[in-house]
Design a protein around this motif. Structure first.
Motif, PDB file in Angstrom:
ATOM      1  N   LEU A 122       6.402   7.236  -0.934  1.00 30.64           N
ATOM      2  CA  LEU A 122       7.914   7.419  -0.717  1.00 30.64           C
ATOM      3  C   LEU A 122       8.557   7.897  -1.830  1.00 30.64           C
ATOM      4  N   GLY A 123       9.261   9.163  -1.832  1.00 24.33           N
ATOM      5  CA  GLY A 123      10.118   9.462  -2.779  1.00 24.33           C
ATOM      6  C   GLY A 123      11.614   8.980  -2.895  1.00 24.33           C
ATOM      7  N   VAL A 124      12.060   8.479  -4.087  1.00 22.05           N
ATOM      8  CA  VAL A 124      13.254   7.986  -4.000  1.00 22.05           C
ATOM      9  C   VAL A 124      14.225   8.692  -5.294  1.00 22.05           C
ATOM     10  N   GLY A 125      15.119   9.286  -4.792  1.00 24.69           N
ATOM     11  CA  GLY A 125      16.059  10.049  -5.810  1.00 24.69           C
ATOM     12  C   GLY A 125      17.079   9.279  -6.574  1.00 24.69           C
ATOM     13  N   ALA A 126      17.393   9.534  -7.784  1.00 24.20           N
ATOM     14  CA  ALA A 126      18.422   8.919  -8.447  1.00 24.20           C
ATOM     15  C   ALA A 126      19.848   9.038  -7.935  1.00 24.20           C
ATOM     16  N   TRP A 127      20.681   8.027  -8.297  1.00 22.46           N
ATOM     17  CA  TRP A 127      21.991   8.083  -7.846  1.00 22.46           C
ATOM     18  C   TRP A 127      22.817   9.345  -8.476  1.00 22.46           C
ATOM     19  N   GLN A 128      23.452  10.009  -7.564  1.00 23.50           N
ATOM     20  CA  GLN A 128      24.312  11.329  -8.021  1.00 23.50           C
ATOM     21  C   GLN A 128      25.620  11.374  -7.536  1.00 23.50           C
ATOM     22  N   LYS A 129      26.496  11.281  -8.362  1.00 24.72           N
ATOM     23  CA  LYS A 129      27.959  11.189  -7.969  1.00 24.72           C
ATOM     24  C   LYS A 129      28.521  12.044  -7.064  1.00 24.72           C
ATOM     25  N   ASP A 130      28.952  11.933  -5.987  1.00 21.67           N
ATOM     26  CA  ASP A 130      29.610  12.659  -5.123  1.00 21.67           C
ATOM     27  C   ASP A 130      31.044  13.207  -5.357  1.00 21.67           C
ATOM     28  N   GLU A 131      31.027  14.453  -6.052  1.00 18.93           N
ATOM     29  CA  GLU A 131      32.156  15.189  -6.527  1.00 18.93           C
ATOM     30  C   GLU A 131      33.023  15.614  -5.519  1.00 18.93           C
ATOM     31  N   ALA A 165      21.948   8.676  -3.217  1.00 18.85           N
ATOM     32  CA  ALA A 165      20.503   8.796  -3.567  1.00 18.85           C
ATOM     33  C   ALA A 165      19.784   9.134  -2.233  1.00 18.85           C
ATOM     34  N   THR A 166      18.533   9.622  -2.486  1.00 14.72           N
ATOM     35  CA  THR A 166      17.843  10.201  -1.062  1.00 14.72           C
ATOM     36  C   THR A 166      16.494   9.839  -1.127  1.00 14.72           C
ATOM     37  N   LEU A 167      16.135   9.191  -0.055  1.00 16.97           N
ATOM     38  CA  LEU A 167      14.784   8.955   0.356  1.00 16.97           C
ATOM     39  C   LEU A 167      13.962  10.155   0.995  1.00 16.97           C
ATOM     40  N   VAL A 168      12.732  10.533   0.758  1.00 17.79           N
ATOM     41  CA  VAL A 168      12.131  11.831   1.113  1.00 17.79           C
ATOM     42  C   VAL A 168      10.709  11.058   1.409  1.00 17.79           C
ATOM     43  N   TRP A 169      10.216  11.523   2.588  1.00 17.16           N
ATOM     44  CA  TRP A 169       8.720  11.146   2.967  1.00 17.16           C
ATOM     45  C   TRP A 169       8.083  12.089   4.003  1.00 17.16           C
ATOM     46  N   ARG A 170       6.901  12.076   4.097  1.00 14.97           N
ATOM     47  CA  ARG A 170       6.199  12.919   5.420  1.00 14.97           C
ATOM     48  C   ARG A 170       5.635  11.994   6.030  1.00 14.97           C
ATOM     49  N   ASN A 171       5.554  12.509   7.574  1.00 16.62           N
ATOM     50  CA  ASN A 171       4.811  11.383   8.262  1.00 16.62           C
ATOM     51  C   ASN A 171       3.284  11.847   8.867  1.00 16.62           C
ATOM     52  N   THR A 172       2.802  12.505   7.884  1.00 20.90           N
ATOM     53  CA  THR A 172       1.605  13.182   8.088  1.00 20.90           C
ATOM     54  C   THR A 172       0.694  11.843   8.346  1.00 20.90           C
ATOM     55  N   GLU A 176      14.168   3.686   9.377  1.00 20.85           N
ATOM     56  CA  GLU A 176      12.957   3.953  10.188  1.00 20.85           C
ATOM     57  C   GLU A 176      11.897   4.876   9.541  1.00 20.85           C
ATOM     58  N   LEU A 177      11.292   4.273   8.462  1.00 21.78           N
ATOM     59  CA  LEU A 177      10.363   5.272   7.766  1.00 21.78           C
ATOM     60  C   LEU A 177       9.014   5.205   8.463  1.00 21.78           C
ATOM     61  N   ASP A 178       8.618   6.343   9.069  1.00 21.88           N
ATOM     62  CA  ASP A 178       7.467   6.478   9.655  1.00 21.88           C
ATOM     63  C   ASP A 178       6.601   7.212   8.700  1.00 21.88           C
ATOM     64  N   LEU A 179       5.838   6.834   7.884  1.00 27.01           N
ATOM     65  CA  LEU A 179       5.305   7.260   6.585  1.00 27.01           C
ATOM     66  C   LEU A 179       3.828   7.850   6.843  1.00 27.01           C
ATOM     67  N   GLY A 180       3.434   7.535   8.105  1.00 24.90           N
ATOM     68  CA  GLY A 180       1.995   8.171   8.481  1.00 24.90           C
ATOM     69  C   GLY A 180       0.985   7.633   7.591  1.00 24.90           C
ATOM     70  N   GLY A 217       0.650  -1.201  -0.101  1.00 22.74           N
ATOM     71  CA  GLY A 217      -0.094  -0.152  -0.151  1.00 22.74           C
ATOM     72  C   GLY A 217       0.671   1.135  -0.083  1.00 22.74           C
ATOM     73  N   VAL A 218       2.149   1.345  -0.238  1.00 20.27           N
ATOM     74  CA  VAL A 218       2.986   2.271  -0.522  1.00 20.27           C
ATOM     75  C   VAL A 218       3.541   2.436  -1.667  1.00 20.27           C
ATOM     76  N   ARG A 219       3.329   3.663  -2.348  1.00 18.04           N
ATOM     77  CA  ARG A 219       3.705   3.782  -3.768  1.00 18.04           C
ATOM     78  C   ARG A 219       5.290   4.441  -3.702  1.00 18.04           C
ATOM     79  N   VAL A 220       6.337   3.942  -4.434  1.00 17.23           N
ATOM     80  CA  VAL A 220       7.495   4.333  -4.520  1.00 17.23           C
ATOM     81  C   VAL A 220       7.889   5.046  -5.664  1.00 17.23           C
ATOM     82  N   LEU A 221       8.109   6.433  -5.457  1.00 15.99           N
ATOM     83  CA  LEU A 221       7.887   7.344  -6.781  1.00 15.99           C
ATOM     84  C   LEU A 221       9.496   7.650  -6.967  1.00 15.99           C
ATOM     85  N   HIS A 222       9.934   7.928  -8.031  1.00 15.36           N
ATOM     86  CA  HIS A 222      11.087   8.299  -8.391  1.00 15.36           C
ATOM     87  C   HIS A 222      10.954   9.822  -8.379  1.00 15.36           C
TER      88      HIS A 222
END
Length: 309
Positions: free
Chosen positions: A294-303, A249-256, A285-289, A216-221
């Protein structure tokens, strides 16, 4: 602001009254406060199917509330300790978070201890020395098990130590939290001897406390549908990590939390960096409310940095 840990279910949380290591003779100088005498506290590991070896057997803690997920608090030779028993069919790595409190209830800084690669049927003991500063006026201390987490040993993250056979380290950072917004970084460091190519998004699978897939959780790019400016919005692009280089890469979510739905918690995330790569299970520890995404960012090289070899 650093993220706060999720609260632990009651079955995994408890406070136990523990004496300091070693006996204290009545009337001796320093009576009424902890003094350690005799042999030092020791760790012990038991072979499969055998009890933990120790000069003295372990006694159960006065409270059974600290037991759960194969972890229980015990006392050995007057020393506070916890035991980890793996009842699964494969090896697991456990992380136990605990606090030592004075008998007046004042909590000392939390301590996180990892017990790596506990094989099926094995029991491993780790002692906890509260130290003189953590004891109460009556010479006792309380051990509070705050949280227990476990991941398959073959999928444990490796931020430090020997380079994994894959030639890369994959791990999660502690993240940030503000106004209900959560941001956690996934890091990939090339600790091997060959170039490592990335192009796209990591594949993630959310798991609950019992390591069951969360539905029941959508994983979005990308993270734009959740919040902007989090670092998860950049488009994917091919990159080559030379030995010593890293990417994020970055994981982003809200706990609303809204009315009418049950909040979703997913402590574990199983990460596959690219097709064909071995999985690594991290614990963000995803507290997705009740947001369901859940948003997932692309891999980005750390320059700007180079990973340790």
């Amino acid at each position: 602001m650093r993220r706060a840990f999720l609260s632990l279910p009651a079955a995994l949380t408890g406070v136990v009254l523990l004496g300091a290591c070693g006996p204290l003779e009545a009337g001796a100088p320093g009576a009424g406060r902890a003094q350690r005498q005799g042999p030092a506290c020791r760790d012990a590991v038991a072979p499969s199917g055998a009890p933990v070896s120790s000069a003295s057997p372990a006694s159960p803690a006065e409270s059974t509330g600290a037991e759960g997920d194969g972890v229980r608090a015990v006392v050995v030779d007057g020393c506070p300790a916890f035991e980890v028993t793996n009842e699964a069919a494969r090896s697991f790595t456990y992380t136990v978070t605990y606090q030592v409190l004075t008998t007046g209830g004042v909590a000392r800084a939390g301590t996180e201890r990892t017990v790596a690669t506990v094989g099926p049927g094995r029991t491993v003991r780790r002692t906890v020395d509260p130290g003189a500063s953590a004891t109460g006026a009556d010479g006792g201390a309380r051990l509070k098990i705050v949280k227990v987490r476990s991941v398959p040993a073959a999928e444990a993250p490796a931020e430090t130590g020997p380079c994994p056979s894959s030639g890369v380290r994959v791990y999660a950072d502690d993240g940030d939290a503000a106004m209900g917004l959560r941001v956690v970084g996934l890091h990939l460091a090339n600790c091997g001897t060959r170039a490592y190519r990335l192009d796209g998004y990591p594949s993630v699978r959310l798991l609950d406390e019992r390591h069951t897939a969360v539905a029941g959780v959508r994983v979005l790019h990308g993270g734009a549908s959740i919040a902007t400016g989090t670092g998860a919005d950049a488009l994917p692009r091919p990159s080559v990590l030379e030995p010593g280089e890293s990417a994020r890469a970055t994981l982003v979510w809200r706990n609303t939390t809204g009315l009418g739905s049950e909040p979703v918690d997913a402590p574990y995330v199983r990460v596959v960096a690219k097709p064909g790569a071995p999985a690594v299970t991290v614990t963000p520890e995803l507290d997705l409310g009740t947001t369901g995404k859940l948003g997932v960012g692309a891999w980005q090289k750390d320059e700007a940095s180079r990973a340790p070899r």
